[in-house]
Design a protein around this motif. Structure first.
Motif: not given
Length: 144
Positions: A1-5, A50-66, A85-87
Motif C-alpha cells: 500500500x503506497x501512502x503519498x500526498x 493510501x493507494x493500492x492498484x489505483x484504488x484509494x483505501x485511506x485518507x487523512x488531512x492536515x489543517x491549521x498546521x497540526x 501509517x497515514x498518521x
C-alpha cells in the motif's frame, strides 16, 4: 500500500472511498452535499492517500498546521495498521505532536487513538448534530 500526498486527480476516488466508510460507519454523520469540498475544508494545509492498484483505501488531512482531519480507511483495508501509517505520514510532515477531534459516537476511532498513545485533553459540544439530532459530543486528543 503506497501512502503519498493527495493530488487533485485523487478527489473522485477519495469521494468513492468516503462513501464506503459512510455506509459502514456513518462517517461523516450526514453525507455532505459536496463531498469533495468536505474533503478539502478551509484551513487544509495537506492531505495524504493510501493507494493500492489505483484504488484509494485511506485518507487523512492536515489543517491549521497540526490538526488531523478527515481520517478514514475503507472497511476492506482495515486491520492492517493503515490508519497508523497515514498518521505517521502526517507526523513526519509536521515533525511534532498532532491534535484531532473525534465524536463520542466513534468508539472504534477513540479506542484506536487511545491504544496508539493519544491523550484526551478535553471534551465539548460541536456545532453539528450527532445521529440523535443533538449537538455532538467531541473529544480533543493530542498525540504523544
Amino acid at each position: 500500500m503506497l501512502i503519498r500526498p493527495r493530488v487533485c486527480e485523487d478527489l473522485d476516488a477519495c469521494v468513492e472511498a468516503l462513501a464506503l466508510v459512510h455506509a459502514a460507519d456513518r462517517y461523516p454523520v450526514d453525507w455532505p452535499g459536496d463531498p469533495g469540498g468536505w474533503l478539502t475544508p478551509q484551513g487544509l494545509t495537506g492531505a495524504w492517500v493510501a493507494v493500492e492498484g489505483g484504488v484509494v483505501a485511506g485518507h487523512v488531512g492536515l489543517a491549521r498546521g497540526v490538526e488531523v482531519v478527515r481520517l478514514f480507511v475503507v472497511p476492506a483495508a482495515r486491520g492492517g495498521a493503515l490508519a497508523g501509517r497515514l498518521l505517521a505520514a502526517v507526523r513526519a510532515a509536521v515533525g511534532g505532536p498532532l491534535e484531532l477531534e473525534v465524536s463520542s459516537e466513534g468508539a472504534a476511532a477513540i479506542a484506536f487513538y487511545e491504544r496508539s498513545g493519544w491523550r484526551r485533553v478535553g471534551s465539548g459540544r460541536a456545532a453539528w448534530l450527532n445521529a440523535a439530532g443533538e449537538p455532538a459530543l467531541v473529544h480533543r486528543y493530542v498525540s504523544s
